[in-house]
Design a protein around this motif. Sequence first.
Motif, PDB file in Angstrom:
ATOM      1  N   TYR A   1     -28.640  32.053 -91.915  1.00 45.36           N
ATOM      2  CA  TYR A   1     -29.630  33.044 -92.311  1.00 45.36           C
ATOM      3  C   TYR A   1     -29.268  33.551 -93.708  1.00 45.36           C
ATOM      4  CZ  TYR A   1     -31.482  33.680 -87.565  1.00 45.36           C
ATOM      5  OH  TYR A   1     -32.078  33.501 -86.342  1.00 45.36           O
TER       6      TYR A   1
ATOM      7  N   GLN B   1     -29.949  37.211 -95.940  1.00 45.84           N
ATOM      8  CA  GLN B   1     -30.390  38.600 -95.779  1.00 45.84           C
ATOM      9  C   GLN B   1     -30.618  39.209 -97.144  1.00 45.84           C
ATOM     10  OE1 GLN B   1     -27.640  41.426 -93.866  1.00 45.84           O
ATOM     11  NE2 GLN B   1     -29.371  42.316 -92.781  1.00 45.84           N
TER      12      GLN B   1
ATOM     13  N   GLY C   1     -35.158  41.373 -94.719  1.00 43.64           N
ATOM     14  CA  GLY C   1     -34.402  41.227 -93.486  1.00 43.64           C
ATOM     15  C   GLY C   1     -33.703  39.882 -93.402  1.00 43.64           C
ATOM     16  N   LEU C   2     -33.429  39.466 -92.196  1.00 48.28           N
ATOM     17  CA  LEU C   2     -32.759  38.196 -91.944  1.00 48.28           C
ATOM     18  C   LEU C   2     -33.793  37.086 -91.795  1.00 48.28           C
ATOM     19  CD1 LEU C   2     -30.096  39.369 -89.368  1.00 48.28           C
ATOM     20  CD2 LEU C   2     -29.570  38.050 -91.409  1.00 48.28           C
TER      21      LEU C   2
ATOM     22  N   LEU D   1     -34.305  32.833 -91.346  1.00 47.37           N
ATOM     23  CA  LEU D   1     -33.636  31.608 -90.931  1.00 47.37           C
ATOM     24  C   LEU D   1     -33.819  30.511 -91.973  1.00 47.37           C
ATOM     25  CD1 LEU D   1     -32.110  30.134 -88.622  1.00 47.37           C
ATOM     26  CD2 LEU D   1     -34.364  29.493 -87.719  1.00 47.37           C
TER      27      LEU D   1
ATOM     28  N   TYR E   1     -31.044  25.421 -88.857  1.00 43.27           N
ATOM     29  CA  TYR E   1     -30.261  25.582 -87.647  1.00 43.27           C
ATOM     30  C   TYR E   1     -29.858  24.219 -87.107  1.00 43.27           C
ATOM     31  CZ  TYR E   1     -34.680  24.618 -85.198  1.00 43.27           C
ATOM     32  OH  TYR E   1     -35.837  24.051 -84.742  1.00 43.27           O
TER      33      TYR E   1
ATOM     34  N   GLU F   1     -37.396  29.000 -91.633  1.00 42.41           N
ATOM     35  CA  GLU F   1     -38.493  29.623 -92.382  1.00 42.41           C
ATOM     36  C   GLU F   1     -38.376  29.441 -93.894  1.00 42.41           C
ATOM     37  OE1 GLU F   1     -38.437  33.805 -91.682  1.00 42.41           O
ATOM     38  OE2 GLU F   1     -40.082  34.263 -93.078  1.00 42.41           O
TER      39      GLU F   1
ATOM     40  N   PHE G   1     -25.528  34.540 -93.804  1.00 42.47           N
ATOM     41  CA  PHE G   1     -24.857  34.707 -92.527  1.00 42.47           C
ATOM     42  C   PHE G   1     -25.003  33.456 -91.688  1.00 42.47           C
ATOM     43  CE2 PHE G   1     -23.453  39.011 -92.489  1.00 42.47           C
ATOM     44  CZ  PHE G   1     -24.327  39.704 -93.306  1.00 42.47           C
TER      45      PHE G   1
ATOM     46  N   PHE H   1     -22.557  36.621 -84.997  1.00 43.74           N
ATOM     47  CA  PHE H   1     -22.651  36.408 -86.435  1.00 43.74           C
ATOM     48  C   PHE H   1     -21.284  36.410 -87.096  1.00 43.74           C
ATOM     49  CE2 PHE H   1     -27.126  36.584 -87.684  1.00 43.74           C
ATOM     50  CZ  PHE H   1     -27.718  37.049 -86.523  1.00 43.74           C
TER      51      PHE H   1
END
Lengths: 112, 116
Positions: free
Chosen positions: B35, B37, B42-43, B45, B48, B59, B90, B107
């Motif tokens: 992620y 930030q 915000g966080l 993605l 993954y 995203e 993160f 995390f």
Amino acid sequence: TQLLEQSPQFLSIQEGENLTVYCNSSSVFSSLQWYRQEPGEGPVLLVTVVTGGEVKKLKRLTFQFGDARKDSSLHITAAQPGDTGLYLCAGEGGAGSYQLTFGKGTKLSVIP
Amino acid sequence: DAGITQSPRHKVTETGTPVTLRCHQTENHRYMYWYRQDPGHGLRLIHYSYGVKDTDKGEVSDGYSVSRSKTEDFLLTLESATSSQTSVYFCAISESVVVGGAYGYTFGSGTRLTVV
């Protein structure tokens, strides 16, 4: 993209006061999680709520999942300086998606 | 006793250079996530992984690539760093998919990357 709106964005209160933080969406989530993040660190999981209407308590923190599973709230009783941090809600995606969508967070400051 | 570590913790790099961030876990969890930030966002993605050599886009994957050759390591590479990639990154792990909320994410402490 499923959006999670958190409010308020910032909150500054005196020690001993109560507060509520909200997390709202137009989407239905299978579950919702709350995290707290302190400066310079990653988020830490506080709780997961799964069932619509579910209420979970963690000492002075009360978490509620809305009946329709579109919203959630976090209530803190008698806030302490140690509660200071960024509170994030995260929803588990709907059908076909297991990833978490995070809200932008509520930055809480508890003043001694 | 951290089950997940990120390295480096801080990095300053120049525009146009490649950068690799490392995430290492000792929990033997199947799922790993990267992620970023940013204030006001915000966080979000990036990528993954759901197993060794199994990865997928999130995203905000443009300009990033990942690799996972071992269960414990998940690498994030910025092919050619740009100033818009200045952020805190993160890594997160989870034991299983969060179906029904059974598993949360753990995390790392983050990597603060500055691209100048």
